[in-house]
Design an enzyme around this catalytic site. Sequence first.
Site, short mmCIF file in Angstrom:
data_model
loop_
_atom_site.label_atom_id
_atom_site.label_comp_id
_atom_site.label_asym_id
_atom_site.label_seq_id
_atom_site.Cartn_x
_atom_site.Cartn_y
_atom_site.Cartn_z
N THR B 144 0.83 -1.20 0.00
CA THR B 144 0.00 0.00 0.00
C THR B 144 0.87 1.26 0.00
O THR B 144 1.74 1.42 0.86
CB THR B 144 -0.88 0.00 1.27
OG1 THR B 144 -1.58 -1.23 1.33
CG2 THR B 144 -1.86 1.16 1.26
N GLU B 145 0.60 2.14 -0.98
CA GLU B 145 1.28 3.44 -1.07
C GLU B 145 2.80 3.31 -1.10
O GLU B 145 3.52 4.20 -0.67
CB GLU B 145 0.86 4.35 0.10
CG GLU B 145 -0.65 4.51 0.28
CD GLU B 145 -1.31 5.38 -0.78
OE1 GLU B 145 -0.59 5.99 -1.59
OE2 GLU B 145 -2.56 5.45 -0.80
N LEU B 146 3.27 2.18 -1.61
CA LEU B 146 4.71 1.87 -1.67
C LEU B 146 5.40 1.98 -0.31
O LEU B 146 6.56 2.38 -0.23
CB LEU B 146 5.44 2.74 -2.71
CG LEU B 146 5.12 2.50 -4.19
CD1 LEU B 146 6.20 3.12 -5.08
CD2 LEU B 146 5.00 1.02 -4.54
N ILE B 147 4.66 1.66 0.72
CA ILE B 147 5.25 1.63 2.06
C ILE B 147 6.25 0.47 2.12
O ILE B 147 5.93 -0.66 1.73
CB ILE B 147 4.15 1.50 3.13
CG1 ILE B 147 3.41 2.84 3.24
CG2 ILE B 147 4.74 1.10 4.48
CD1 ILE B 147 2.18 2.81 4.10
N TRP B 296 5.50 6.48 -1.08
CA TRP B 296 5.58 7.37 -2.25
C TRP B 296 4.78 8.65 -2.03
O TRP B 296 4.57 9.41 -2.97
CB TRP B 296 5.18 6.64 -3.53
CG TRP B 296 3.71 6.33 -3.76
CD1 TRP B 296 2.66 6.55 -2.92
CD2 TRP B 296 3.15 5.76 -4.95
NE1 TRP B 296 1.48 6.13 -3.50
CE2 TRP B 296 1.76 5.64 -4.76
CE3 TRP B 296 3.69 5.33 -6.17
CZ2 TRP B 296 0.89 5.11 -5.72
CZ3 TRP B 296 2.83 4.80 -7.13
CH2 TRP B 296 1.44 4.70 -6.90
#
Lengths: 389, 405
Positions: B144-147, B296
């Site tokens: 998720t969200e490039l975590i 990101w």
Amino acid sequence: MNVLMFGWEFPPNNSGGLGTACQGLTKALSKQNTNIIFVLPKEKPPNTEHCIFVSTNTNVNVRYLDSPLLPYITSKGYEKLRKQNTSYGTTLFEEVHRYAELAKQIAENNKYEVIHAHDWLTYLAGINAKKVSNKPLIVHVHATEYDRTGGNGINEQVYEIEKQGMEEADKVIAVSEYTKNIVVSKYGIVSDKIVVVHNGTEMEQHQINKTTEKLVLSLGRLTLQKGVDYFIYAAKRVLDLRNDVTFIVAGSGDMEHALIEKAAELGIAHKVLFAGFLRGQQITEMYSRASVYVMPSVSEPFGIVALEAIKHHTPVIISKQSGVSELLNHCLTVDFWDVDELANKIVAVLDYSVLAEELRKNSVEESKQYTWEPAAKKCLALYQEVRSW
Amino acid sequence: MVSVCFYFQVHQPKRLQKYSVFDIGTNKSYFDDTKNKTVLEKVAQKCYLPANRLLLQLLKKYPEFKVSYSFSGIVLEQFEQYAPDVLQTFQELADTGQVEILGETHHHSLAFLYSKKEFKEQISLHDKKIKKVFNQSPKVFRNTELIYNNELAKLVEKMGYKGVLAEGADHILDWRSPNFVYTPKNSKIKLLLKNYKLSDDIAFRFSSQYWTEHPLQAPKFAQWINAINGNGTNVNLFMDYETFGEHQWQSTGIFNFLEHLPSEILKHLDNNFKTPSELTKLRPVAELDVPHVISWADVERDTSAWLGNDMQRSAIQKLYEIEQQVKSSKSESLINTWRKLQTSDHFYYMCTKWFNDGDVHKYFNPYDSPYEAFITYMNVFNDFTKKLKEVSTWQRKKQKLTVNV
């Protein structure tokens, strides 16, 4: 810059936000090289301390006119007052005209470049001063008859004076976009003649130790405009869910008795306390106990009290029908008539401590920018503009 | 040789409906089906349908052209419910053989940061969903969200993924370039980093009148890609799919840009397209140590958009605190609802850090303020815990009865 200013109340002899606004604005203006001759109608002989207070801290020269005008008085209320004192004119409107007559003399005897009149009671005085001196007139709309009556039972005479003042003025100052819209739509004034100057507050931050009791505060005049009846209805809805909450109604006004009766009728009289009109330290103490401040106004041109509550580190819930809601991001807003939603938000602030804390922290930070200095700057720019015409 | 790797994120949350304290205990539904349907249909018309149509043409026209997608499980569910035609066009895309589907958490959650157990369960849910819908088994993971951090890489490596995506953030790359394949510290899995400059030229700056490169056209962008030849092996262009037609409206020329991009890039004989899985076959140039969590989002490239204030942190902590109770309830509907409450968007709506400047982020927020978002979420949460308690009590009673019998 020299300004002839017409007002009708000035702290400590004020009954609401208008006097506070005049004080804040004039103080900030005087710091920006403006000399103000401030004309006031007199309710009772001036108290010396007050005069010294104004003239020593600022360049404001408070002059008293012999008139019993009160800023928020209604025609009916004035009749009552008149019965107690027969040395004055017979109606509120006679007083307005008498004030305007006396203004001519003051206008002749003083030197200034601009005339600035605050709200309808002084508009005729402003117009007369303009006639005498041929100087430009600015009328400052802090409230309109539409706000005071909630749109029902508009007094035609008041409306006419407001309209005349706005029409004869060279520029109109509105305290919010909300008020500007009313001036355009209800008074037919062209929008480029109107400048929005948001109020500020000169109140210092009050870091106070909050108590843990669940106390919901409303503070303001008890008039139809302020919507305190909606506060009582919301209190009822909250108390339907729980009984660990106390509601405080601070202020006085013509709806006081009706509100007390309403609370009794709803069976919540023991949970709704009427604190009367508060000043200074009493207000600070009240805020230190309040978990949340509610401003449920039906129509609020600005709403300085919301900023003052924030300065006292109190989270605020304010009516969407208000000017101050244009400025504040870090507050909760409701439509004044949406009693259930108001109750929902009151409960949320009481129950979710992180919400209260986040609101408090961010609104205190945000409110730092809302001082009188930018308001005075805008007024000064406007003085310079109209003077050069 | 430079390989261009496209990855598009497709996600729509299940937004909550206004939920007052007076709604608690009334069985009012949590989710705003009407709004979710309306938003999905709107984005379908503006983005999904025209973009899919265009990409399908391009993939047919240029057999060398390749792209990848990652879908949240909840957007797939919403496609099935409200827009099966959209889902069908995505399936057609997947059937070309030039499209790779990535793995992620089914509910677009922040579970990695709060419960590894839940994180894994959601990945496996998602995996099943992707197999069912697209007949593919994801080989590359995007959180998720490039975590991302070292720990995440280790975790998904153990789960069998060959590659993992992350932001090519300056503070982790330092002097290094995002245009190579890396490995995380002490891992073999391949780390694919977003070239945020070139990605954001399309996703954020494309229509900005203040940008000196405006208007951006395909030949110019292809030149920037060409310039990487000799300085990198791959350019990873990662962005929300909604860039095409929703964030950048059709009138900005974004579709026209996309239409000409493959041919412009392929004009240079040293350029080609690769999917993330194909990139994992490249030799990594170095190890990259990322001990702290990156993402990101925003200039900070951290988790502050979802977990930056106490309201956000308190809400999400409370949600994960009840994980054990929710799971032992064995109630499918409770577990499913609890998972939908994990979607990162709910916490994003409570973000106060950009609230002062009337930021573009407000555009994506269905609430008037972050405070309203928090109140609605917590009221829903309180109703949920009440239901959970009822179910648990009932089950205990039932158990007692069975024992007694």
